[in-house]
Design an enzyme around this catalytic site. Structure first.
Site, PDB file in Angstrom:
ATOM      1  N   GLU A 112       0.854  -1.201   0.000  1.00 60.86           N
ATOM      2  CA  GLU A 112       0.000   0.000   0.000  1.00 60.86           C
ATOM      3  C   GLU A 112       0.884   1.244   0.000  1.00 60.86           C
ATOM      4  O   GLU A 112       1.921   1.248   0.659  1.00 60.86           O
ATOM      5  CB  GLU A 112      -0.831   0.080   1.294  1.00 60.86           C
ATOM      6  N   LYS A 314      10.782   3.368   2.986  1.00 61.93           N
ATOM      7  CA  LYS A 314      10.686   4.821   2.822  1.00 61.93           C
ATOM      8  C   LYS A 314      11.394   5.283   1.555  1.00 61.93           C
ATOM      9  O   LYS A 314      12.415   4.722   1.171  1.00 61.93           O
ATOM     10  CB  LYS A 314      11.326   5.512   4.033  1.00 61.93           C
ATOM     11  N   CYS A 430      13.675  41.827 -25.789  1.00 61.67           N
ATOM     12  CA  CYS A 430      14.454  41.009 -24.845  1.00 61.67           C
ATOM     13  C   CYS A 430      14.436  39.547 -25.300  1.00 61.67           C
ATOM     14  O   CYS A 430      13.365  38.943 -25.417  1.00 61.67           O
ATOM     15  CB  CYS A 430      13.883  41.149 -23.434  1.00 61.67           C
TER      16      CYS A 430
HETATM   17  S1  IVH Z   1      -0.102   0.428   8.805  1.00 61.25           S
HETATM   18  C1  IVH Z   1       0.163  -1.829  12.577  1.00 61.25           C
HETATM   19  N1  IVH Z   1      -0.457   1.426   6.423  1.00 61.25           N
HETATM   20  O1  IVH Z   1       2.621   5.455   8.798  1.00 61.25           O
HETATM   21  C2  IVH Z   1       0.382  -1.059  11.355  1.00 61.25           C
HETATM   22  N2  IVH Z   1       0.380   2.841   8.110  1.00 61.25           N
HETATM   23  O2  IVH Z   1       5.233   5.266  10.086  1.00 61.25           O
HETATM   24  C3  IVH Z   1      -0.037   0.331  11.484  1.00 61.25           C
HETATM   25  N3  IVH Z   1       0.742   5.166   7.390  1.00 61.25           N
HETATM   26  O3  IVH Z   1       1.416   5.325  12.096  1.00 61.25           O
HETATM   27  C4  IVH Z   1       0.224   1.190  10.333  1.00 61.25           C
HETATM   28  N4  IVH Z   1       0.060   4.897   5.316  1.00 61.25           N
HETATM   29  O4  IVH Z   1       0.106   6.737  10.390  1.00 61.25           O
HETATM   30  C5  IVH Z   1      -0.054   1.661   7.671  1.00 61.25           C
HETATM   31  N5  IVH Z   1      -0.862   2.208   4.275  1.00 61.25           N
HETATM   32  C6  IVH Z   1      -0.470   2.433   5.517  1.00 61.25           C
HETATM   33  C7  IVH Z   1      -0.047   3.703   5.938  1.00 61.25           C
HETATM   34  C8  IVH Z   1       0.388   3.863   7.258  1.00 61.25           C
HETATM   35  C9  IVH Z   1       0.518   5.758   6.210  1.00 61.25           C
HETATM   36  C10 IVH Z   1       1.294   5.846   8.581  1.00 61.25           C
HETATM   37  C11 IVH Z   1       0.553   5.530   9.859  1.00 61.25           C
HETATM   38  C12 IVH Z   1       1.587   4.931  10.763  1.00 61.25           C
HETATM   39  C13 IVH Z   1       2.855   5.488  10.178  1.00 61.25           C
HETATM   40  C14 IVH Z   1       4.054   4.663  10.553  1.00 61.25           C
END
Ligand code: IVH
Length: 669
Positions: A112, A314, A430
Site C-alpha cells: 500500500e 521509505k 528582450c
Molecule cells: S499500517 C500496525 N499502512 O505510517 C500497522 N500505516 O510510520 C499500522 N501510514 O502510524 C500502520 N500509510 O500513520 C499503515 N498504508 C499504511 C499507511 C500507514 C501511512 C502511517 C501511519 C503509521 C505510520 C508509521
C-alpha cells in the site's frame, strides 16, 4: 414533510456525498446538492426533534475548548519499522519467514502507498461515529472528533444494515497536494504563515479548535486497518478487511498490489510506486508492505511499538541542508525577474538539486536569506525544489540585490506597482522574454505544437533562427534537420505539427498570445463575448470589464497589448502566416465537447451496444481505449467485469456503472 421524508432526504444527501467524496463520481451538480442541503437545514430548524446524528448538517459543530480530552486506545495504535533499501526490506521478510518456518516465496504480501499525513482512529458504535482520536503515544490519544467529522469521506454512519457493536477504523488523514498549494497561496496573499508541507498542514488542521476552518481545508481519510472490533465475522486476510471497509463507505487506498515475497517482486513494486508517486493527488513518503495472512500476522506479533509482519520502505529523504552559493535572476515570458537559488549540489528525494526557486524579493526578505547561508531545501513529489528556511547564517553573508538592468537584454528593470514583482522593460526586444513567449505559444495548453519542445526552442533562439513567435511559421526543414539529434524525419514531423497548429480556435490563439493575466479561461470568456478579433481589438476598457471574470487589471492589459504597435504587428504576422479559426466554432466546442481530453475504457457486459456508447463518448470529445492505464479518466463497468475493473481499482481510477453513465450523459444530447 413527514419524518420519513426527512430521513430519506438525509440518506439521499449522504449517498450523493459518498459518490462525490469517496467514489469521485458525482451524481448531481453542486447546485442541486446545495439546494437539498439548505432544504435539510430548514427542516431541522422546524423539527429539531427529528435530527439524525448522521445528517450532513452535523459535520461542522461548535468550536472546541483549548484542551483536547484524552482517549485511551484499548488496542494500541502501532507504528512501523522503516526500511531504506531493498536489502533491508528483504531481510525483514526473510526474518519473518524464518520465524514462521516458511519459505520466503510463500508469503503473500500486500503493498500500500504510505500516505503522508497523521494516524487517526475512528470509533463506530452501533454503526455511528462515536469519536475520533489521534494516535498520541499509541496508548493515549486526543479527542479530535470536531475536526475529523468535517472530513466528507468519513461516513458518520456505516453503510451496513446490522452494524457491529464496536468497530475502530484506523487510517491516515491527509491533505491533497492541490489543496495544500491552494491554502498556501491564499496564506501568501493574506500575508499569513504558510505550511511547510501537506503533512504539517493536515496535522495543524486536525488540531484546529474551529471546525469551520477545518471544513474549508478539505482533508481526506483513507483507512489502512482496524482496531477494536466486536464482530464475530472472521477475516482471514488484511486485503479482505480493506475490501470490507470500502463496502462500509470508506475511500480505498490507490494502487495497492498483492504479490509473493521475493527480492525481484519487492524491487519491481518499489519501481512501480516510484513512477506512480508524482501522478498521485496526495503525498506519499514510501510503501507499506504487510503480510496479508492474518493468522501469520498473529503468529509473528509485535516488537516494541511495531508489528513484525509489516514494514515501511521509505523513499529517500526530501529535506536536506546545503549552502546558498549565489542567486541568479531568470527572465520570464512577461519580463518578470524571478530569483533562483544556486546551491551547493545536494541529494534530495532521489535527485541531485543545485537550483531552487525563491519566488520573489518578498520571499527572500521573509526567509531573511543572504548568499553564503546554510539553508534547508524541500523537494515534494514533482514540484520544483524550494528553500524553506535559513539554518545557520553564513560568516561572510552577502545581501541579495535585484539588478537594475535585465541580465539578458540590459534594459532597465522596474518594480510593478504594489507587487513583489520586478519586470524587464525590454519587451519584445528582450531575447529571454521572446524565448519564453515562443515556448508558451507552442505549449500544450496553447497551440499545442508538442513536437516543438522547450529545449529545441532555446537552441533555435540562440542561433537566431527564431526571433519572435511568428518565426515558428517560417521554419524550414534544414533549420531543424541539421541540429544535433534531430534529422530529417524528426524535422518533417515538427513542421507538420506546426502546419497543423495553423487551424485553431479563437480562444486558443488568444491564450497563446500570452497577454498578462489572460489565461485559458480568460481567453475563452473574451472569445465568447467578442466572437471576432476585430471586435476585441476595438473594445475599450469599459467594454472589456463587461466580460465575465475580467477585471480592471486584465482589461488594461488587453488594451495595452493591442495598443502596442509591435504586438499588433506580431498578431498580423501570425495571421498572414496562415493561422486561422472558424468564428462559429467557439460556442459549438463549448457545448458539445465536455469530455475533451478524457480517455474512457468500457468493460463487462453492458445493456447498450458498445459501439453506441463509444460513439456517444467520442461525440462528447472523449477517446475510448481498450486498456486501463494511469492515463485512463474513467472506466464504465458493466456486469461481470473482470481484470480491467480490477486494474482500475488498483490504480484508483474512477469507475462508474451504466446507470451513472446515463445520468452523466443524459442532458448532453
Ligand atoms: S499500517 C500496525 N499502512 O505510517 C500497522 N500505516 O510510520 C499500522 N501510514 O502510524 C500502520 N500509510 O500513520 C499503515 N498504508 C499504511 C499507511 C500507514 C501511512 C502511517 C501511519 C503509521 C505510520 C508509521
Amino acid at each position: 414533510m413527514s419524518v420519513i421524508e426527512y430521513q430519506n432526504l438525509v440518506s439521499q444527501l449522504n449517498l450523493w456525498n459518498h459518490a462525490y467524496h469517496v467514489l469521485d463520481a458525482p451524481l448531481v451538480s453542486d447546485a442541486e446538492y446545495d439546494a437539498a442541503f439548505r432544504k435539510l437545514q430548514t427542516i431541522e430548524l422546524e423539527h429539531p426533534d427529528w435530527l439524525m446524528p448522521d445528517s450532513p448538517t452535523q459535520r461542522v459543530g461548535a468550536i472546541a475548548s483549548s484542551a483536547f480530552q484524552k482517549i485511551m486506545h484499548n488496542i494500541k495504535m502501532l507504528s512501523l519499522a522503516n526500511a531504506f533499501s531493498l536489502e533491508e526490506t528483504v531481510d525483514f521478510f526473510s526474518k519473518a519467514a524464518r520465524e514462521l518456518a516458511l519459505p520466503l516465496e510463500t508469503l503473500s504480501v500486500y503493498s500500500e502507498p504510505k500516505l503522508d499525513g497523521l494516524a487517526i482512529s475512528l470509533r463506530y458504535e452501533k454503526g455511528f461515529l462515536a469519536y475520533a482520536a489521534t494516535r498520541g503515544d499509541g496508548q493515549i490519544g486526543e479527542n479530535v472528533t470536531h475536526t475529523i467529522k468535517t472530513i466528507q469521506s468519513i461516513p458518520l454512519k456505516l453503510n451496513i444494515d446490522a452494524p457491529p457493536e464496536i468497530l475502530e477504523v484506523r487510517g491516515e488523514v491527509f491533505m491533497s497536494k492541490a489543496v495544500f498549494e491552494q491554502i498556501n497561496q491564499l496564506a501568501q496573499t493574506q500575508n499569513s504563515r504558510s505550511f511547510v508541507n501537506p503533512r504539517n498542514a493536515a496535522a495543524g488542521t486536525v488540531r484546529q479548535l474551529n471546525p469551520k476552518i477545518a471544513a474549508e481545508r478539505a482533508l481526506q481519510f483513507i483507512p489502512y486497518g482496524i482496531g477494536e472490533y466486536s464482530d464475530e465475522r472472521g477475516f482471514s486476510r488484511h486485503s479482505e478487511i480493506m475490501a470490507y471497509l470500502t463496502e462500509l463507505g470508506f475511500k480505498s487506498n490507490t494502487s495497492c498490489e498483492s504479490f509473493f515475497a521475493s527480492e525481484t517482486a519487492f524491487e519491481q513494486d518499489y519501481q512501480r510506486m516510484e513512477t506512480l508517486r508524482d501522478t498521485l493527488p496526495m503525498e506519499i513518503d514510501g510503501i507499506v508492505y504487510k503480510i496479508d495472512d492474518l493468522v501469520l500476522q498473529q503468529k509473528l506479533g509485535f516488537i516494541a511499538r511495531s508489528p513484525k509482519w509489516a514494514i515501511a520502505r521509505k523513499f529517500p529523504a526530501q529535506v536536506m541542508t546545503t549552502t546558498l552559493l549565489d542567486v541568479d535572476f531568470q527572465v520570464g515570458r512577461t519580463g518578470v525577474l524571478t530569483p533562483v537559488a544556486r546551491l551547493e549540489p545536494v541529494f534530495v528525494g532521489g535527485v541531485t538539486v543545485s537550483n531552487a526557486t525563491l519566488h520573489n524579493m518578498d520571499e527572500i526578505e521573509r526567509l531573511g536569506l543572504y548568499i553564503g547561508d546554510r539553508v534547508e531545501i524541500h523537494r515534494a513529489g514533482d514540484v520544483i525544489p524550494k528553500v524553506v528556511k535559513v539554518v545557520t547564517q553564513g560568516q561572510l553573508r552577502q545581501p541579495i540585490i535585484m539588478p537594475t538592468h535585465c541580465p539578458v537584454c540590459e534594459s532597465s528593470v522596474k518594480s510593478a506597482n504594489n507587487q513583489a514583482a520586478y519586470r524587464c522593460t525590454g519587451g519584445l526586444a528582450c531575447a529571454a522574454q521572446t524565448a519564453e513567449r515562443i515556448k508558451y505559444y507552442a505549449s500544450r495548453n496553447c497551440m499545442n505544437i508538442r513536437q516543438l519542445g522547450a529545449k529545441l526552442i532555446e537552441i533555435l533562439c540562440e542561433q537566431g533562427v527564431l526571433t519572435n513567435v511568428a518565426d515558428i511559421y517560417r521554419l524550414q526543414i534544414d533549420d531543424i534537420a541539421n541540429l544535433d539529434g534531430q534529422g530529417e524525419k524528426n524535422a518533417t514531423k515538427i513542421l507538420a505539427a506546426i502546419e497543423a497548429s495553423k487551424h485553431t480556435q479563437f480562444s486558443t490563439f488568444l491564450a497563446a498570445l500570452g497577454i498578462p493575466e489572460v489565461g485559458e479561461e480568460g481567453a475563452k470568456n473574451l472569445a465568447r463575448y467578442f466572437k471576432t478579433l476585430e471586435k476585441l481589438r476595438a473594445a475599450d476598457v469599459e467594454t472589456l470589464v463587461q466580460v465575465p471574470d475580467v477585471g480592471m487589471v486584465t482589461a488594461n492589459n488587453v488594451r495595452t497589448f493591442f495598443d502596442d504597435a509591435a504586438q499588433n504587428e506580431l498578431v498580423g504576422n501570425l495571421l498572414a502566416a496562415g493561422v486561422h479559426w472558424d468564428e462559429s466554432a467557439e460556442e459549438l466546442s463549448k457545448n458539445l465537447k465536455p469530455f475533451a481530453g478524457q480517455t474512457w475504457v468500457l468493460t463487462g457486459s453492458l445493456s447498450l451496444p458498445r459501439n453506441e456508447i463509444k460513439a456517444k463518448l467520442e461525440q462528447l470529445g472523449a477517446k475510448v481505449s481498450g486498456s486501463v492505464s494511469a492515463k485512463t479518466t474513467c472506466v464504465l463497468a458493466g456486469e461481470a467485469a473482470g481484470s480491467k475493473l480490477a486494474q482500475a481499482q488498483t490504480l484508483g481510477i474512477k469507475i462508474i456503472d451504466e446507470a451513472q453513465f446515463l445520468e452523466l450523459t443524459h442532458d448532453t444530447n
